[in-house]
Design an enzyme around this catalytic site. Sequence first.
Site, PDB file in Angstrom:
ATOM      1  CG  ASP A 210      -0.215  -0.202   2.157  1.00  0.00           C
ATOM      2  OD1 ASP A 210       0.269   1.330   2.895  1.00  0.00           O
ATOM      3  OD2 ASP A 210       0.049  -1.574   3.289  1.00  0.00           O
ATOM      4  CG  ASP A 212       1.821   5.116   6.447  1.00  0.00           C
ATOM      5  OD1 ASP A 212       1.887   3.856   6.842  1.00  0.00           O
ATOM      6  OD2 ASP A 212       2.478   6.088   6.046  1.00  0.00           O
TER       7      ASP A 212
END
Length: 290
Positions: A210, A212
Amino acid sequence: MPQATIGVIGGSGLYRMEHMTEVEEVKISTPFGDPSDVITIGKVNGVSMAFLPRHGRGHRLNPTEIPVRANIWALKSLGVEYVISVSAVGSLREDYAPRDLVIPDQLFDRTKSRVNSFFEGGLVVHATFAEPFCPHLSKLLLESARELKDVTVHAGGTYVCMEGPLFSTKAESNTYRKLGMDIIGMTALPEAKLAREAELCYATVACVTDYDCWHEAEESVTVEMVVQNLAANVKNAQRILQNVAQRIPADRAQATCGCSEALATAIMTDRSAIPAEVKEKYSLLVKKYL
């Protein structure tokens, strides 16, 4: 008890080793309690490996609960000399995209509730940690990853290790970016520090899941997002582990990293002042120096 030269610590999503033959499960107790789970020992492409799921099978342990001292001690006691960590991380850079892999070369410690040394009770050790990841093992992992034509792998980067278990705030995430951090995770420390104290070569395959929560055009990280991207990452990590098994030299003297002698000049305590019971407790780690 079976032995292995290579140890693999599997992070989120990696709870067993594929294509492992001659499998045997070993339960080990250490001076620091039991490790996260039983250790599976077997052969991958003819090379002996020991596998330990960091969070336990079923993902039962949060990052702060992981018995890291017991995990590293248990692997050391099985003859392990090289430890490969597979970890899920968030990206703090636009060009480190989800499902990419990173072989980091630096660490920044933001943990606060973890014991980060084996040594206590009358034995003080200050080991060098300027290069927290073994450059020799990291190079072998990078070469193995680059042989996989359908995988994007990045060489180097700073891994900031946060306490968790909650993900970052936007303020934290943006601050780490301004400080020049590249990826963020919750498990590389104190694991890397303890591996150094155990004189093990330690390196990480960081699996980006991802962005974050800093990326305005992307959804903030969720468990669902992590799990979806981990499925693809773990398959690639398994392929790298199969590949690197053939590259790691059987004779550790061929490595020029110095990890195998990390404690040679690190023991500060006068040998005559170290209690006998302390020498006995840490004999696995320091016997050759005492």
